[in-house]
Motif scaffolding. Structure first.
Motif, PDB file in Angstrom:
ATOM      1  N   LEU A 140       0.944  -1.287   0.018  1.00 59.99           N
ATOM      2  CA  LEU A 140       0.116  -0.158  -0.032  1.00 59.99           C
ATOM      3  C   LEU A 140       0.956   1.314   0.176  1.00 59.99           C
ATOM      4  O   LEU A 140       2.008   1.239   0.399  1.00 59.99           O
ATOM      5  CB  LEU A 140      -0.931  -0.056   1.189  1.00 59.99           C
ATOM      6  N   ASP A 141       0.249   2.457  -0.424  1.00 58.58           N
ATOM      7  CA  ASP A 141       1.090   3.590  -0.673  1.00 58.58           C
ATOM      8  C   ASP A 141       0.684   4.375   0.769  1.00 58.58           C
ATOM      9  O   ASP A 141      -0.345   5.109   1.066  1.00 58.58           O
ATOM     10  CB  ASP A 141       0.343   4.503  -1.523  1.00 58.58           C
ATOM     11  N   VAL A 142       1.779   4.155   1.665  1.00 57.66           N
ATOM     12  CA  VAL A 142       1.315   4.538   3.154  1.00 57.66           C
ATOM     13  C   VAL A 142       2.842   5.572   3.519  1.00 57.66           C
ATOM     14  O   VAL A 142       3.818   5.359   3.203  1.00 57.66           O
ATOM     15  CB  VAL A 142       1.756   3.329   4.211  1.00 57.66           C
ATOM     16  N   ALA A 143       2.403   6.637   3.906  1.00 60.52           N
ATOM     17  CA  ALA A 143       3.227   7.754   4.303  1.00 60.52           C
ATOM     18  C   ALA A 143       4.277   7.344   5.636  1.00 60.52           C
ATOM     19  O   ALA A 143       3.603   6.165   6.313  1.00 60.52           O
ATOM     20  CB  ALA A 143       2.466   8.968   5.006  1.00 60.52           C
ATOM     21  N   ARG A 170      -4.724   5.025  -3.005  1.00 58.24           N
ATOM     22  CA  ARG A 170      -4.762   6.294  -2.556  1.00 58.24           C
ATOM     23  C   ARG A 170      -3.461   6.403  -1.632  1.00 58.24           C
ATOM     24  O   ARG A 170      -3.216   5.359  -1.039  1.00 58.24           O
ATOM     25  CB  ARG A 170      -6.063   6.709  -1.826  1.00 58.24           C
ATOM     26  N   ARG A 171      -2.992   7.470  -1.092  1.00 59.61           N
ATOM     27  CA  ARG A 171      -1.963   7.843  -0.188  1.00 59.61           C
ATOM     28  C   ARG A 171      -2.674   7.670   1.199  1.00 59.61           C
ATOM     29  O   ARG A 171      -3.611   8.484   1.442  1.00 59.61           O
ATOM     30  CB  ARG A 171      -1.211   9.309  -0.505  1.00 59.61           C
ATOM     31  N   LEU A 172      -2.034   6.747   1.920  1.00 57.10           N
ATOM     32  CA  LEU A 172      -2.615   6.773   3.472  1.00 57.10           C
ATOM     33  C   LEU A 172      -1.938   7.318   4.213  1.00 57.10           C
ATOM     34  O   LEU A 172      -0.514   7.356   4.516  1.00 57.10           O
ATOM     35  CB  LEU A 172      -2.670   4.937   3.672  1.00 57.10           C
ATOM     36  N   GLU A 173      -2.316   8.219   5.160  1.00 56.26           N
ATOM     37  CA  GLU A 173      -1.755   8.783   6.142  1.00 56.26           C
ATOM     38  C   GLU A 173      -2.331   8.562   7.358  1.00 56.26           C
ATOM     39  O   GLU A 173      -3.288   7.663   7.599  1.00 56.26           O
ATOM     40  CB  GLU A 173      -1.691  10.432   5.876  1.00 56.26           C
ATOM     41  N   ALA A 174      -1.894   9.054   8.601  1.00 52.95           N
ATOM     42  CA  ALA A 174      -2.174   8.860   9.944  1.00 52.95           C
ATOM     43  C   ALA A 174      -3.826   8.939  10.089  1.00 52.95           C
ATOM     44  O   ALA A 174      -4.385   8.177  10.740  1.00 52.95           O
ATOM     45  CB  ALA A 174      -1.672   9.873  10.915  1.00 52.95           C
ATOM     46  N   GLY A 175      -4.367   9.956   9.452  1.00 51.37           N
ATOM     47  CA  GLY A 175      -5.744  10.255   9.745  1.00 51.37           C
ATOM     48  C   GLY A 175      -6.723   9.113   9.100  1.00 51.37           C
ATOM     49  O   GLY A 175      -7.586   8.745   9.475  1.00 51.37           O
TER      50      GLY A 175
END
Length: 774
Positions: A140-143, A170-175
Motif C-alpha cells: 500500500l501507498d503509506v506515508a 490512494r495515499r494513506l496517512e495517519a488520519g
C-alpha cells in the motif's frame, strides 16, 4: 480480502518449500522483538488454531514456555503448519545458541526444522512494513512519518477487519488509519461533547479507540480532548469553520441523539456567541439556544399585539415578521420543538397571502370556484398554525394573529355567501346530489370532512400513487349531520318532514319516524348498497357504504385542538382507502355531510334567547311559534314549511364555542367528494375477457392480452396469499383457453376475483367471480 486474511495468507506462504529438495517445514517462527503484534495475536488465534505464543503458562490462551511449546508440536495434528509467536525476540536472537534468550532456548533448534515469518530482507515484519512493502506485504501507498506509523499501531486490531479494496489506490496517512478505529468520528465527537466522562470510559475499554479519537480531534478539529475539554469543543462548534460545519450538520440531523450538546452550548457566555457584522449590529446566531429563545419571545409579543392594529396593517406586519423569523424554522431548535412560532409565522404568511389575493365572487358558482381552488388554503394555514403552536404561550400568540386577519376574511365571505341565501342551490330532494349504486364502488362517509381537509387528504392519496378526482357540491341546510347526511338521491325520496323535536332529523315517509342510524343502514341496503362496518372489507362486488373518521367528534369535544388531530385522521382515512382498494374495490368515493368553522378564542357571540327557540344549536336554531328574534330564516331542506334560523356571519348562539357548524358559510356548506382508484398501468387496458366458464371446480377462461402473464383466483386482488387456485396459471395466447383448478370444495360459492398480474407483480386486470358458479 481483508487485512486479516492477508496476514494468514502470508503465514501460509512462509511455509512454502521445494518438494524435490526439502522436507516440509515443521513450524513457522514469528519473531517480534518490539512486540508490535501483541494486541492482535488473540484475534489471529481465533482463526488460526495452530498459532501459539511464547510466554507465561496460559494454555487456555495457547500461550506457554518454550518446553511446553515443543510438546505441543509433538502432539499437534491437523493440516495447518504450527506457528509460534515470539514477543520480545527478534530474528537475530537465533543466529547462535549463545545469543538466544533463555526463555526461547528450547526453540532454538526449530529454525532448522521450519521457517521464519520475516521480510525478504531478513528483518522482522512490523505492522508498518507489512502494510507498505510490495515484497510479501500489502504494497500500500503509506506515508512513512512517525505519526502514520503510530496511527497504524494504535489502529491495528480494527485494521484487521478492513477490506484491502478500501485501502488501495490512494495515499494513506495517519488520519486515514485513525478513521478506521473511530469509524464515525463526528458521531463520537458529538457523543463525547454530550457526555464526556461516559464516552471516554467506553472508548478506553475498547482498547485504542480513545487514543485514536484524541488524535483525530487534534488533526481534524484543532483541539485536544484531554487538555482542552468540552468547553473548547463547544466554542469551536459555534465557530462555523469548515471542519466543524459537518459536525453541526450531523447534530442538526438528530439532535435528540446528543442531548448534552444543547446544555453545553447553553453554558457558553453570551459574548462568545455574538457575531457582529458591523459595530453594534447583532446577527441571529443559530448556535446559541438562548438566542432562539429570545427571538421566540420577541415574536410572541409582536403577534399578541396584532389585534390592536388594523387588519391591513396586521397583514403587512405578518409579512415582515415572517421575513425575519421564518429562517429560524430550519434551525436545530425547531426540530427540538423550541421554535413553534418560527414555524407558525410561515403558515401565517401563507394565510396572509391568500387573504390578500381574495376577490369578491358574487355568484354561487364563483364562490365555489374560488373556495375550491384558493380559499381553502386559508383554512388549511390556520390548522397548520394551530398544530405547531401547542404551548399555552404559543397558542395565545397565534390565536391573536389568526383573529386579527382571519376573522375579517371569514366575515367578508360569510356576508358574500349569505347575501345569496335566497337562491341557495340545494333546497330539497329535487336539487341534492345523487349517489348511484355503482358496481365496484364503496362510498366512504367521513363526518365533517371540510373541503380544506379533503384537499390535504387528496395530496396524501396522490402521494400513495393513487388516482384521485376532486369534485364539490352544496350541503343541505342547516349544515348538521342529521339533516345533511341522508340528503342524497335516491335515499332522499324515502324521507321528508315535518320539522319536529330538537335534532333536525328527517322523517321516514313510510312510518313517520325519525331516521336513526339503524334505519339508515337498512334503507341504504334496500337501495342496493351494502353496509360495511368500519373494520369490514367485504367481498368487492356490487356497491357498499362504510364510515370512518372522527373529525366532527374531535371538533365538538376539543375545539381548536382539533388541529392537533387532523394529521392522524387523514392517515386513518388514507389507510382505509388503501385497504378497500387492495381488497378489490374499483373505486372509493369519499363523501361527507358538512364542513365547519374553527376560530381559536371562540366564534363571535350572537344573542338568541332560549325562550325564543324550541331548539338552539351553535350555528342554527328552530324558532318557537311567533318568536321575535330579528334574524332571517331559511327553509329546512326536508320540509320548506319548517323554517330554520341560521346564525348571521360567523357568529354562534352559544358563547365561547371555537368549533361550530349548521350555518351558511363556504366552510360549512361547500362539501367535497374524492373519487379514488388504483393507478392503472399501461398494459392493464389491453387485457380483455372473452370467455369464462366453470366446469366443476376448474375455471376455464379466454383472455386477450394476457399471454405469458400470471392468471390467478384470489380473495383480495393484490394479495397473492389469498389465492384459491392450486397453482396460478400462465396466460395462453389470444383466443386460447387458460385453466385454473380450485381443489378445496369448501370454497364453492365463495366470492373471489379472476386476476391478471404483470411481470412486476402488479394486478392489471380483475373480474369478480363466484367459485364454481357460472
Amino acid at each position: 480480502m481483508t487485512v486479516f486474511e492477508s496476514i494468514l495468507k502470508s503465514l501460509y506462504n512462509a511455509a512454502s518449500y521445494n518438494k524435490h529438495e526439502l522436507a516440509p517445514p515443521k513450524v513457522i517462527l514469528w519473531p517480534d522483538e518490539e512486540q508490535l503484534w501483541v494486541e492482535v495475536i488473540e484475534l489471529l488465534q481465533a482463526r488460526y488454531f495452530a498459532l501459539w505464543s511464547l510466554g507465561d503458562y496460559e494454555p487456555d490462551k495457547a500461550t506457554g514456555p518454550s518446553a511446553w511449546l515443543r510438546y505441543q508440536l509433538e502432539v499437534q495434528s491437523g493440516e495447518d503448519i504450527p506457528v509460534i509467536y515470539l514477543p520480545g525476540i527478534g530474528r537475530a536472537a537465533f543466529r547462535s545458541a549463545d545469543q538466544c534468550p533463555n526463555q526461547a532456548r528450547h526453540l532454538f533448534a526449530l529454525q532448522f526444522q521450519g521457517q521464519f515469518w520475516i521480510q525478504k530482507s531478513g528483518k522482522n515484519w512490523t505492522p508498518f512494513a507489512f502494510f507498505s512493502s510490495p515484497l510479501g506485504g500489502l504494497g500500500l501507498d503509506v506515508a512513512s512519518d512517525l505519526d502514520t506509523k503510530k496511527a497504524i499501531q494504535e489502529s491495528l486490531p480494527k485494521l484487521l477487519e478492513i477490506e484491502l479494496d478500501a485501502l488501495q489506490g490512494r495515499r494513506l496517512e495517519a488520519g486515514d488509519f485513525r478513521a478506521v478505529v473511530t469509524k464515525d468520528p463526528v458521531r463520537t465527537l458529538l457523543r463525547w461533547m454530550g457526555d464526556p466522562v461516559k464516552t471516554k470510559v467506553k472508548l478506553e475499554k475498547s482498547g485504542s479507540e480513545w487514543i485514536s479519537f484524541c488524535a483525530v480531534c487534534r488533526s481534524t478539529y484543532g483541539f485536544n480532548p484531554e487538555k482542552d475539554g468540552v468547553i473548547t469543543a463547544a466554542e469551536k462548534l459555534s465557530s462555523a469553520k469548515a471542519s466543524w460545519q459537518l459536525v453541526w450538520g450531523r447534530y442538526k440531523e438528530a439532535p435528540r441523539a446528543y442531548p448534552g450538546v444543547k446544555d453545553l452550548l447553553e453554558s457558553l457566555p453570551p459574548e462568545q456567541m455574538r457575531i457582529f457584522e458591523s459595530p453594534g449590529e447583532y446577527k441571529l446566531n443559530e448556535y446559541k439556544p438562548s438566542c432562539n429563545r429570545q427571538e421566540e419571545e420577541r415574536l410572541e409579543k409582536a403577534l399578541c399585539a396584532l389585534p390592536s392594529i388594523s387588519p391591513k396593517d396586521a397583514l403587512a406586519k405578518i409579512h415582515s415578521l415572517a421575513d425575519k423569523h421564518s429562517p429560524r424554522a430550519s434551525w436545530v431548535w425547531a426540530a427540538l420543538g423550541e421554535s413553534p412560532l418560527a414555524i407558525a409565522i410561515g403558515h401565517l404568511r401563507d394565510l396572509a397571502e391568500v387573504i390578500q389575493a381574495s376577490g369578491n365572487p358574487s355568484t354561487w358558482e364563483a364562490l365555489a370556484d374560488y373556495y375550491s381552488t384558493l380559499g381553502w388554503k386559508a383554512d388549511r394555514s390556520v390548522l397548520l398554525t394551530l398544530n405547531v403552536a401547542r404551548s399555552n404561550a404559543a397558542t395565545k400568540a397565534v390565536s391573536a394573529a389568526i383573529r386579527a386577519i382571519y376573522l375579517p376574511w371569514l366575515e367578508k365571505f360569510s356576508t358574500l355567501t349569505q347575501d345569496l341565501a335566497n337562491t341557495y342551490p340545494v333546497t330539497g330532494a329535487q336539487t341534492c346530489r345523487t349517489l348511484p349504486a355503482e358496481e365496484g364502488t364503496v362510498y366512504l362517509f367521513a363526518d365533517g370532512l371540510r373541503l380544506d381537509v379533503a384537499r390535504m387528504l387528496e395530496e396524501k392519496l396522490i402521494s400513495s400513487d393513487l388516482d384521485v378526482k376532486f369534485e364539490h357540491a352544496w350541503s343541505a341546510l342547516p349544515t348538521v349531520t342529521a339533516t345533511a347526511k341522508p340528503a342524497w338521491m335516491p335515499l332522499a325520496e324515502k324521507l321528508g318532514g315535518p320539522l319536529e323535536g330538537a335534532g333536525f332529523q328527517s322523517i321516514e315517509r313510510e312510518n313517520g319516524k325519525e331516521l336513526t342510524h339503524g334505519r339508515f343502514k337498512k334503507l341504504v341496503t334496500e337501495l342496493g348498497i351494502s353496509f360495511l362496518e368500519s373494520d369490514e372489507i367485504g367481498p368487492a362486488t356490487g356497491c357498499a357504504w362504510t364510515e370512518s373518521g372522527s373529525i366532527d367528534t374531535y371538533g365538538h369535544d376539543q375545539g381548536a385542538k382539533l388541529a392537533w388531530r387532523v394529521e392522524e385522521e387523514l392517515s386513518a382515512l388514507q389507510q382505509r382507502v388503501g385497504d378497500l382498494l387492495q381488497a378489490g374495490w374499483v373505486k372509493v368515493k369519499i363523501i361527507t355531510d358538512h364542513g365547519w368553522l374553527l376560530l381559536p378564542g371562540g366564534l363571535p357571540k350572537a344573542e338568541l334567547h332560549k325562550h325564543l327557540t324550541e331548539s338552539r344549536w351553535g350555528r342554527c336554531a328552530i324558532p318557537g311559534p311567533g318568536a321575535q328574534h330579528g334574524y332571517p330564516m331559511t327553509p329546512w331542506f326536508w320540509d320548506k314549511a319548517g323554517a330554520v334560523v341560521l346564525a348571521p356571519g360567523v357568529s354562534c348562539f352559544i358563547a365561547g364555542k371555537e368549533y361550530g357548524h349548521g350555518g351558511l358559510t363556504l366552510q360549512e356548506a361547500l362539501i367535497p367528494c374524492l373519487t379514488v382508484s388504483a393507478r392503472q398501468t399501461g398494459s392493464g387496458g389491453s387485457v380483455v375477457l372473452k370467455e369464462i366458464k366453470w366446469s366443476g371446480m376448474r375455471l376455464k377462461v379466454v383472455l386477450d392480452g394476457a399471454q405469458g402473464l400470471t392468471i390467478d383466483i384470489r380473495g383480495k386482488v393484490a394479495d397473492a396469499a389469498t389465492s384459491f387456485a392450486t397453482n396460478p396459471a400462465t396466460g395462453a395466447a389470444d383466443g386460447q383457453k387458460t385453466s385454473l383448478l380450485v381443489e378445496d370444495d369448501e370454497t364453492l360459492g365463495v366470492a373471489a376475483f379472476l386476476v391478471v398480474v404483470d411481470e412486476a407483480g402488479r394486478p392489471i386486470f380483475k373480474q369478480p367471480i363466484v367459485i364454481g358458479e357460472n
